[in-house]
Design a protein around this motif. Sequence first.
Motif, PDB file in Angstrom:
ATOM      1  N   GLN A  46       0.740  -1.033   0.228  1.00 12.40           N
ATOM      2  CA  GLN A  46      -0.192   0.124   0.058  1.00 12.40           C
ATOM      3  C   GLN A  46       0.874   1.440  -0.116  1.00 12.40           C
ATOM      4  O   GLN A  46       1.734   1.387   0.170  1.00 12.40           O
ATOM      5  CB  GLN A  46      -1.026   0.243   0.649  1.00 12.40           C
ATOM      6  CG  GLN A  46      -2.083  -1.478   0.938  1.00 12.40           C
ATOM      7  CD  GLN A  46      -2.602  -0.984   3.043  1.00 12.40           C
ATOM      8  OE1 GLN A  46      -3.307  -0.080   3.718  1.00 12.40           O
ATOM      9  NE2 GLN A  46      -2.940  -2.409   3.239  1.00 12.40           N
ATOM     10  N   ILE A  48       1.822   4.570   1.447  1.00 13.12           N
ATOM     11  CA  ILE A  48       1.750   5.351   2.701  1.00 13.12           C
ATOM     12  C   ILE A  48       1.354   6.560   2.420  1.00 13.12           C
ATOM     13  O   ILE A  48       2.701   7.441   2.144  1.00 13.12           O
ATOM     14  CB  ILE A  48       3.434   5.131   3.640  1.00 13.12           C
ATOM     15  CG1 ILE A  48       3.422   3.745   4.064  1.00 13.12           C
ATOM     16  CG2 ILE A  48       2.683   6.226   5.072  1.00 13.12           C
ATOM     17  CD1 ILE A  48       2.630   2.512   4.608  1.00 13.12           C
ATOM     18  N   ASP A  53      -1.507   6.392   8.351  1.00 16.19           N
ATOM     19  CA  ASP A  53      -1.101   5.194   7.446  1.00 16.19           C
ATOM     20  C   ASP A  53       0.041   4.420   8.064  1.00 16.19           C
ATOM     21  O   ASP A  53      -0.157   3.239   8.053  1.00 16.19           O
ATOM     22  CB  ASP A  53      -0.973   5.644   5.782  1.00 16.19           C
ATOM     23  CG  ASP A  53      -2.027   6.034   5.099  1.00 16.19           C
ATOM     24  OD1 ASP A  53      -3.393   5.870   5.687  1.00 16.19           O
ATOM     25  OD2 ASP A  53      -2.347   6.605   4.255  1.00 16.19           O
TER      26      ASP A  53
END
Length: 88
Positions: A46, A48, A53
């Motif tokens: 993913q 950030i 996050d």
Amino acid sequence: MNQSILFPDDQSWDEASQQVHFPAQCQGALVECIVAVSELEQISGQKIAGREDALSIFSQYRFDFEELAERLIENEEDNALGQIEVVL
């Protein structure tokens, strides 16, 4: 797990360096461990987008990072600042 290395449930985000910092205690000494945002992105797959996050992803993969940090501490692989840089 080596009982001489303990990881308190404490972590912080350093905006300037884009790293999560978390402590380890090794035979009574405090060792600073760091994980760069690039490592968080690599392990999670993913992107950030900031503090929330980063800390969320770190929490999800905390035990993986602690295991890697433990090996680095045992092998005395600290950087020039005495930190353990956790990389995959």
